[in-house]
Design a protein around this motif. Sequence first.
Motif, PDB file in Angstrom:
ATOM      1  N   ARG A  84      -6.913 -18.217  15.641  1.00  0.00           N
ATOM      2  CA  ARG A  84      -5.716 -17.496  16.362  1.00  0.00           C
ATOM      3  C   ARG A  84      -6.314 -16.002  16.870  1.00  0.00           C
ATOM      4  O   ARG A  84      -6.683 -15.374  16.084  1.00  0.00           O
ATOM      5  CB  ARG A  84      -4.511 -17.270  15.444  1.00  0.00           C
ATOM      6  CG  ARG A  84      -3.448 -16.462  15.905  1.00  0.00           C
ATOM      7  CD  ARG A  84      -2.287 -16.369  14.812  1.00  0.00           C
ATOM      8  NE  ARG A  84      -1.380 -15.408  15.297  1.00  0.00           N
ATOM      9  CZ  ARG A  84      -0.266 -15.718  15.979  1.00  0.00           C
ATOM     10  NH1 ARG A  84      -0.194 -17.090  16.400  1.00  0.00           N
ATOM     11  NH2 ARG A  84       0.584 -14.747  16.283  1.00  0.00           N
ATOM     12  N   LEU A  85      -6.179 -16.056  18.226  1.00  0.00           N
ATOM     13  CA  LEU A  85      -6.420 -14.775  19.018  1.00  0.00           C
ATOM     14  C   LEU A  85      -5.570 -13.775  19.006  1.00  0.00           C
ATOM     15  O   LEU A  85      -4.288 -14.528  19.338  1.00  0.00           O
ATOM     16  CB  LEU A  85      -7.450 -14.964  20.072  1.00  0.00           C
ATOM     17  CG  LEU A  85      -8.562 -16.052  20.331  1.00  0.00           C
ATOM     18  CD1 LEU A  85      -9.201 -16.022  21.587  1.00  0.00           C
ATOM     19  CD2 LEU A  85      -9.471 -15.549  19.130  1.00  0.00           C
ATOM     20  N   SER A  86      -5.773 -12.628  18.755  1.00  0.00           N
ATOM     21  CA  SER A  86      -4.502 -11.795  19.249  1.00  0.00           C
ATOM     22  C   SER A  86      -5.268 -10.646  20.192  1.00  0.00           C
ATOM     23  O   SER A  86      -6.286 -10.506  20.182  1.00  0.00           O
ATOM     24  CB  SER A  86      -4.203 -11.161  17.783  1.00  0.00           C
ATOM     25  OG  SER A  86      -3.535 -11.939  17.048  1.00  0.00           O
ATOM     26  N   CYS A  87      -4.062  -9.851  20.942  1.00  0.00           N
ATOM     27  CA  CYS A  87      -4.715  -9.038  21.855  1.00  0.00           C
ATOM     28  C   CYS A  87      -3.527  -7.984  21.854  1.00  0.00           C
ATOM     29  O   CYS A  87      -2.204  -8.465  22.199  1.00  0.00           O
ATOM     30  CB  CYS A  87      -4.612  -9.502  23.243  1.00  0.00           C
ATOM     31  SG  CYS A  87      -4.998  -8.535  24.688  1.00  0.00           S
ATOM     32  N   ALA A  88      -3.854  -6.766  21.860  1.00  0.00           N
ATOM     33  CA  ALA A  88      -2.958  -5.593  21.706  1.00  0.00           C
ATOM     34  C   ALA A  88      -3.185  -4.512  22.751  1.00  0.00           C
ATOM     35  O   ALA A  88      -4.335  -4.208  22.918  1.00  0.00           O
ATOM     36  CB  ALA A  88      -2.934  -5.001  20.403  1.00  0.00           C
ATOM     37  N   ALA A  89      -1.820  -4.164  23.515  1.00  0.00           N
ATOM     38  CA  ALA A  89      -2.275  -3.232  24.550  1.00  0.00           C
ATOM     39  C   ALA A  89      -1.875  -1.853  24.154  1.00  0.00           C
ATOM     40  O   ALA A  89      -0.977  -1.769  23.175  1.00  0.00           O
ATOM     41  CB  ALA A  89      -1.520  -3.690  25.617  1.00  0.00           C
ATOM     42  N   SER A  90      -2.644  -0.860  24.536  1.00  0.00           N
ATOM     43  CA  SER A  90      -2.285   0.470  24.124  1.00  0.00           C
ATOM     44  C   SER A  90      -2.577   1.287  25.314  1.00  0.00           C
ATOM     45  O   SER A  90      -3.134   1.048  26.362  1.00  0.00           O
ATOM     46  CB  SER A  90      -3.186   1.103  23.043  1.00  0.00           C
ATOM     47  OG  SER A  90      -4.386   0.871  23.188  1.00  0.00           O
ATOM     48  N   GLY A  91      -2.203   2.477  25.345  1.00  0.00           N
ATOM     49  CA  GLY A  91      -2.327   3.441  26.400  1.00  0.00           C
ATOM     50  C   GLY A  91      -1.260   3.549  27.288  1.00  0.00           C
ATOM     51  O   GLY A  91       0.121   3.730  26.912  1.00  0.00           O
ATOM     52  N   ARG A  92      -1.433   4.104  28.431  1.00  0.00           N
ATOM     53  CA  ARG A  92      -0.204   4.224  29.448  1.00  0.00           C
ATOM     54  C   ARG A  92       0.834   3.040  29.728  1.00  0.00           C
ATOM     55  O   ARG A  92       0.260   1.928  29.660  1.00  0.00           O
ATOM     56  CB  ARG A  92      -0.835   4.514  30.637  1.00  0.00           C
ATOM     57  CG  ARG A  92       0.239   4.836  31.807  1.00  0.00           C
ATOM     58  CD  ARG A  92      -0.743   5.339  33.052  1.00  0.00           C
ATOM     59  NE  ARG A  92      -1.304   4.052  33.961  1.00  0.00           N
ATOM     60  CZ  ARG A  92      -0.761   3.268  34.453  1.00  0.00           C
ATOM     61  NH1 ARG A  92       0.572   3.317  34.836  1.00  0.00           N
ATOM     62  NH2 ARG A  92      -1.511   2.372  35.191  1.00  0.00           N
ATOM     63  N   THR A  93       2.042   3.377  29.538  1.00  0.00           N
ATOM     64  CA  THR A  93       3.027   2.378  29.572  1.00  0.00           C
ATOM     65  C   THR A  93       3.362   2.054  31.207  1.00  0.00           C
ATOM     66  O   THR A  93       3.219   2.760  32.018  1.00  0.00           O
ATOM     67  CB  THR A  93       4.442   2.824  29.153  1.00  0.00           C
ATOM     68  OG1 THR A  93       4.344   3.244  27.615  1.00  0.00           O
ATOM     69  CG2 THR A  93       5.354   1.981  29.310  1.00  0.00           C
ATOM     70  N   PHE A  94       3.184   0.523  31.382  1.00  0.00           N
ATOM     71  CA  PHE A  94       3.278   0.121  32.568  1.00  0.00           C
ATOM     72  C   PHE A  94       4.169  -1.318  32.569  1.00  0.00           C
ATOM     73  O   PHE A  94       4.361  -1.799  31.509  1.00  0.00           O
ATOM     74  CB  PHE A  94       2.216  -0.163  33.369  1.00  0.00           C
ATOM     75  CG  PHE A  94       1.451  -1.418  32.850  1.00  0.00           C
ATOM     76  CD1 PHE A  94       0.609  -1.436  31.566  1.00  0.00           C
ATOM     77  CD2 PHE A  94       1.259  -2.349  33.775  1.00  0.00           C
ATOM     78  CE1 PHE A  94      -0.106  -2.553  31.338  1.00  0.00           C
ATOM     79  CE2 PHE A  94       0.672  -3.627  33.557  1.00  0.00           C
ATOM     80  CZ  PHE A  94      -0.029  -3.742  32.231  1.00  0.00           C
ATOM     81  N   SER A  95       4.831  -1.588  33.729  1.00  0.00           N
ATOM     82  CA  SER A  95       5.561  -2.849  33.787  1.00  0.00           C
ATOM     83  C   SER A  95       4.603  -3.823  33.983  1.00  0.00           C
ATOM     84  O   SER A  95       4.301  -4.272  35.013  1.00  0.00           O
ATOM     85  CB  SER A  95       6.696  -2.590  34.839  1.00  0.00           C
ATOM     86  OG  SER A  95       7.682  -3.720  34.855  1.00  0.00           O
ATOM     87  N   SER A  96       4.474  -4.578  32.631  1.00  0.00           N
ATOM     88  CA  SER A  96       3.595  -5.863  32.683  1.00  0.00           C
ATOM     89  C   SER A  96       4.297  -6.964  33.267  1.00  0.00           C
ATOM     90  O   SER A  96       5.557  -7.386  32.822  1.00  0.00           O
ATOM     91  CB  SER A  96       3.107  -6.010  31.413  1.00  0.00           C
ATOM     92  OG  SER A  96       2.255  -7.360  31.218  1.00  0.00           O
ATOM     93  N   TYR A  97       3.875  -7.857  34.317  1.00  0.00           N
ATOM     94  CA  TYR A  97       4.556  -9.097  34.742  1.00  0.00           C
ATOM     95  C   TYR A  97       3.871 -10.280  33.812  1.00  0.00           C
ATOM     96  O   TYR A  97       4.821 -10.998  33.402  1.00  0.00           O
ATOM     97  CB  TYR A  97       4.015  -9.348  36.189  1.00  0.00           C
ATOM     98  CG  TYR A  97       4.581 -10.694  36.937  1.00  0.00           C
ATOM     99  CD1 TYR A  97       3.533 -11.503  36.799  1.00  0.00           C
ATOM    100  CD2 TYR A  97       6.043 -10.900  37.075  1.00  0.00           C
ATOM    101  CE1 TYR A  97       4.050 -12.982  37.133  1.00  0.00           C
ATOM    102  CE2 TYR A  97       6.144 -12.174  37.625  1.00  0.00           C
ATOM    103  CZ  TYR A  97       5.175 -13.243  37.648  1.00  0.00           C
ATOM    104  OH  TYR A  97       5.654 -14.297  38.145  1.00  0.00           O
ATOM    105  N   HIS A  98       2.752 -10.201  33.465  1.00  0.00           N
ATOM    106  CA  HIS A  98       2.450 -11.192  32.861  1.00  0.00           C
ATOM    107  C   HIS A  98       1.134 -11.079  31.853  1.00  0.00           C
ATOM    108  O   HIS A  98       0.305  -9.950  32.003  1.00  0.00           O
ATOM    109  CB  HIS A  98       1.927 -12.580  33.574  1.00  0.00           C
ATOM    110  CG  HIS A  98       0.790 -12.227  34.665  1.00  0.00           C
ATOM    111  ND1 HIS A  98       0.403 -13.127  35.583  1.00  0.00           N
ATOM    112  CD2 HIS A  98       0.543 -11.079  35.065  1.00  0.00           C
ATOM    113  CE1 HIS A  98      -0.407 -12.563  36.479  1.00  0.00           C
ATOM    114  NE2 HIS A  98      -0.351 -11.397  36.104  1.00  0.00           N
ATOM    115  N   MET A  99       0.469 -11.533  30.869  1.00  0.00           N
ATOM    116  CA  MET A  99      -0.555 -11.579  30.156  1.00  0.00           C
ATOM    117  C   MET A  99      -1.351 -12.992  30.171  1.00  0.00           C
ATOM    118  O   MET A  99      -0.505 -13.733  30.175  1.00  0.00           O
ATOM    119  CB  MET A  99      -0.295 -10.995  28.816  1.00  0.00           C
ATOM    120  CG  MET A  99       0.116  -9.455  28.872  1.00  0.00           C
ATOM    121  SD  MET A  99       0.240  -8.694  27.056  1.00  0.00           S
ATOM    122  CE  MET A  99      -1.723  -8.426  26.871  1.00  0.00           C
TER     123      MET A  99
END
Length: 118
Positions: A19-34
């Motif tokens: 199971r892979l995981s990915c976490a985003a951090s930093g500047r807030t932005f409106s993500s459409y997809h990952m």
Amino acid sequence: QVQLVESGGGLVQAGGSLRLSCAASGRTFSSYHMGWFRQAPGKEREFVASIIWSDRSTNYADSVKGRFAISGDNAKRTVHLQMNSLKPEDTAVYYCATGRSPGHYEYWGQGTQVTVSS
């Protein structure tokens, strides 16, 4: 700037799971997809799976359909990739990415190695 950090890679025998995981951090932005992509030695990077936050629709490469499942939480800015029935040909560096519009991925992680032994 947005940072993406993947985790969960490793060595597994054929038929196993990771199971892979990915976490985003930093500047807030409106993500459409990952999405998740992978690159095997000597090969080009290829699409694996993606999730669109607005309707939580998912898309998979034919090679992983029925074996991999993408999930995530946009509010927490995390995405996961459950990989089952792994095959040696799944061996690659796996990257997560995110973007603000369809078809575009602006931010990428550093990647996590997945190795499947036969």
